[in-house]
Enzyme design. Sequence first.
Site, PDB file in Angstrom:
ATOM      1  CE  LYS A  52     -35.003  77.781  11.951  1.00 50.31           C
ATOM      2  NZ  LYS A  52     -34.503  78.752  12.937  1.00 50.31           N
TER       3      LYS A  52
HETATM    4  P1  NAD Z   1     -34.693  88.152   7.308  1.00 52.96           P
HETATM    5  O1  NAD Z   1     -35.407  87.434   6.234  1.00 52.96           O
HETATM    6  O2  NAD Z   1     -35.427  89.178   8.103  1.00 52.96           O
HETATM    7  O3  NAD Z   1     -33.372  88.857   6.728  1.00 52.96           O
HETATM    8  C1  NAD Z   1     -32.402  88.216   5.982  1.00 52.96           C
HETATM    9  C2  NAD Z   1     -31.490  89.284   5.386  1.00 52.96           C
HETATM   10  O4  NAD Z   1     -30.428  88.654   4.679  1.00 52.96           O
HETATM   11  C3  NAD Z   1     -32.186  90.201   4.369  1.00 52.96           C
HETATM   12  O5  NAD Z   1     -31.698  91.521   4.527  1.00 52.96           O
HETATM   13  C4  NAD Z   1     -31.741  89.642   3.021  1.00 52.96           C
HETATM   14  O6  NAD Z   1     -31.758  90.623   1.999  1.00 52.96           O
HETATM   15  C5  NAD Z   1     -30.330  89.227   3.375  1.00 52.96           C
HETATM   16  N1  NAD Z   1     -29.765  88.222   2.483  1.00 52.96           N
HETATM   17  C6  NAD Z   1     -30.334  87.121   1.969  1.00 52.96           C
HETATM   18  N2  NAD Z   1     -29.470  86.455   1.182  1.00 52.96           N
HETATM   19  C7  NAD Z   1     -28.316  87.164   1.221  1.00 52.96           C
HETATM   20  C8  NAD Z   1     -27.039  87.009   0.627  1.00 52.96           C
HETATM   21  N3  NAD Z   1     -26.792  85.978  -0.178  1.00 52.96           N
HETATM   22  N4  NAD Z   1     -26.093  87.927   0.906  1.00 52.96           N
HETATM   23  C9  NAD Z   1     -26.354  88.969   1.734  1.00 52.96           C
HETATM   24  N5  NAD Z   1     -27.537  89.172   2.315  1.00 52.96           N
HETATM   25  C10 NAD Z   1     -28.499  88.287   2.057  1.00 52.96           C
HETATM   26  O7  NAD Z   1     -34.102  87.011   8.269  1.00 52.96           O
HETATM   27  P2  NAD Z   1     -33.632  87.162   9.773  1.00 52.96           P
HETATM   28  O8  NAD Z   1     -34.771  86.786  10.648  1.00 52.96           O
HETATM   29  O9  NAD Z   1     -32.947  88.461   9.953  1.00 52.96           O
HETATM   30  O10 NAD Z   1     -32.586  85.946   9.870  1.00 52.96           O
HETATM   31  C11 NAD Z   1     -31.227  86.080   9.477  1.00 52.96           C
HETATM   32  C12 NAD Z   1     -30.433  84.930  10.077  1.00 52.96           C
HETATM   33  O11 NAD Z   1     -30.554  84.940  11.508  1.00 52.96           O
HETATM   34  C13 NAD Z   1     -30.870  83.522   9.657  1.00 52.96           C
HETATM   35  O12 NAD Z   1     -29.753  82.677   9.628  1.00 52.96           O
HETATM   36  C14 NAD Z   1     -31.802  83.104  10.795  1.00 52.96           C
HETATM   37  O13 NAD Z   1     -31.936  81.698  10.895  1.00 52.96           O
HETATM   38  C15 NAD Z   1     -31.042  83.680  11.969  1.00 52.96           C
HETATM   39  N6  NAD Z   1     -31.847  83.873  13.174  1.00 52.96           N
HETATM   40  C16 NAD Z   1     -32.962  84.637  13.153  1.00 52.96           C
HETATM   41  C17 NAD Z   1     -33.664  84.827  14.339  1.00 52.96           C
HETATM   42  C18 NAD Z   1     -34.861  85.744  14.410  1.00 52.96           C
HETATM   43  O14 NAD Z   1     -35.338  86.012  15.528  1.00 52.96           O
HETATM   44  N7  NAD Z   1     -35.366  86.276  13.309  1.00 52.96           N
HETATM   45  C19 NAD Z   1     -33.246  84.199  15.527  1.00 52.96           C
HETATM   46  C20 NAD Z   1     -32.078  83.428  15.501  1.00 52.96           C
HETATM   47  C21 NAD Z   1     -31.397  83.272  14.318  1.00 52.96           C
END
Ligand code: NAD
Length: 419
Positions: free
Chosen positions: A112
């Site tokens: 990561k």
């Molecule tokens: P992103 O940056 O695209 O979206 C994050 C979202 O969370 C945004 O809508 C933001 O406004 C919201 N957010 C941030 N802080 C917040 C809070 N305190 N309360 C409510 N909403 C809040 O990120 P993502 O890629 O969608 O990732 C989200 C989660 O999924 C993370 O934990 C990431 O590690 C995990 N994840 C992502 C992927 C991927 O393919 N992108 C894969 C596995 C896991």
Amino acid sequence: MEQINVQCHCQDNQKHYLNRAFDRLRLSESQRELLLASFRETTISIPLRIHENGAESVRTFSGYRVQHNHARGPFKGGLRFHPNVNLGEIRALAQLMTWKTALVDIPFGGAKGGINVDPKALSVTELEELTKRCCQKMSPIIGVHEDIPAPDVGTNPQVMAWMMEEYSKTNGFRPAIVTGKPVELGGVKGRLEATGHGVAHLIRITADEQSLDPAHCRVAVQGFGNVGSHCAKSLAAMGFKIIALSDSRGGVVAQGGIDVSKAVDHRKETGSLSGLSGTKAISNAELLELACDILVPAAMEATITCDNDIAIKADFIFEAANMPITHMADERLRKRGIVIVPDLIANVGGVLASYYEWVQNLQQYPWDGGLVLSNLEKRLSFVYQQVQKLAKERQVDLRAAAYEIAIGRVSYAINLRGF
Ligand code: NAD
């Protein structure tokens, strides 16, 4: 009250779940040490000329890449741009990647990375410069057969395109250096929505198993970024009733159901969900406490703790985000009969699609459209079944079963290779 330091939460959670699994697997001290140790932890500093309030200044950002374990294949894991990024969090998330790739049985290890930056505070040019400098400094330790980054919180296909361009300058055209790229640059159709779609697919399987009618299944999704928005879209297409959505600025609720496509358009036009027609405003805290059947935390870590778990009314929680529940809250929720489908399985669709992208890049042979998501669904169904079966046999929760399978595989590979 549970004392949460979000920076330590990820490490605490990993330690707790791993120790539980190590005890059950009766691993020796030396085996535990081998499984816990990072292969390499790299810290870089990235000075960047930025423009703030009409003035130019130089800010120095810190970046990290933790390569946890590569017993089963090259390191693989996301790159996160967020102001709270720190080494402890990245280390724990790198470990989690090792278990995820082992659980879905793809030939990758776990890594990561991240930079402690708020990408929204930078201009596009500044973000491009930051990304390319990050790639320059990471170049000696990444590679198409060494370590392959992907998008995570705060990064997207454009950021991956910049990474690929920078790496290719000195290494020749290398699309396989990152996954989650734009389709026009060797990305694959389906990768963008893969993580959220994977969560939705597991929800559909669960609803089938429980004889729940999707049309009457109320779902609340916290986080409307890549994972949350695509999960909501897929669920809506599968006929589920999405009653609440939120992002960092707050949320909206509509008991009769939200039109997710309209929510996506509204957020694109206005920059937030607030004011979406036919909905009422709610806070992120209120969203978690709504009466619903399925809750999908898809935002950040440690959103469900011992301070708010008691108010949760959902019967099922699907951890679309990584580590959204503290381990103490996890135990309390399970004691109340709430089923938690852990991050380890729930959001693994992302790395699975990344694997399919990497394979196509290496072979320079793109698959026909639709194959990524259909392969992903098949593999996810199989893994979910395996985890459910073991959980039943051992009389343990889904997380414990998933860790047991994953750790067993990594441990076996370590022994075979003689680390
Ligand atoms: P992103 O940056 O695209 O979206 C994050 C979202 O969370 C945004 O809508 C933001 O406004 C919201 N957010 C941030 N802080 C917040 C809070 N305190 N309360 C409510 N909403 C809040 O990120 P993502 O890629 O969608 O990732 C989200 C989660 O999924 C993370 O934990 C990431 O590690 C995990 N994840 C992502 C992927 C991927 O393919 N992108 C894969 C596995 C896991």
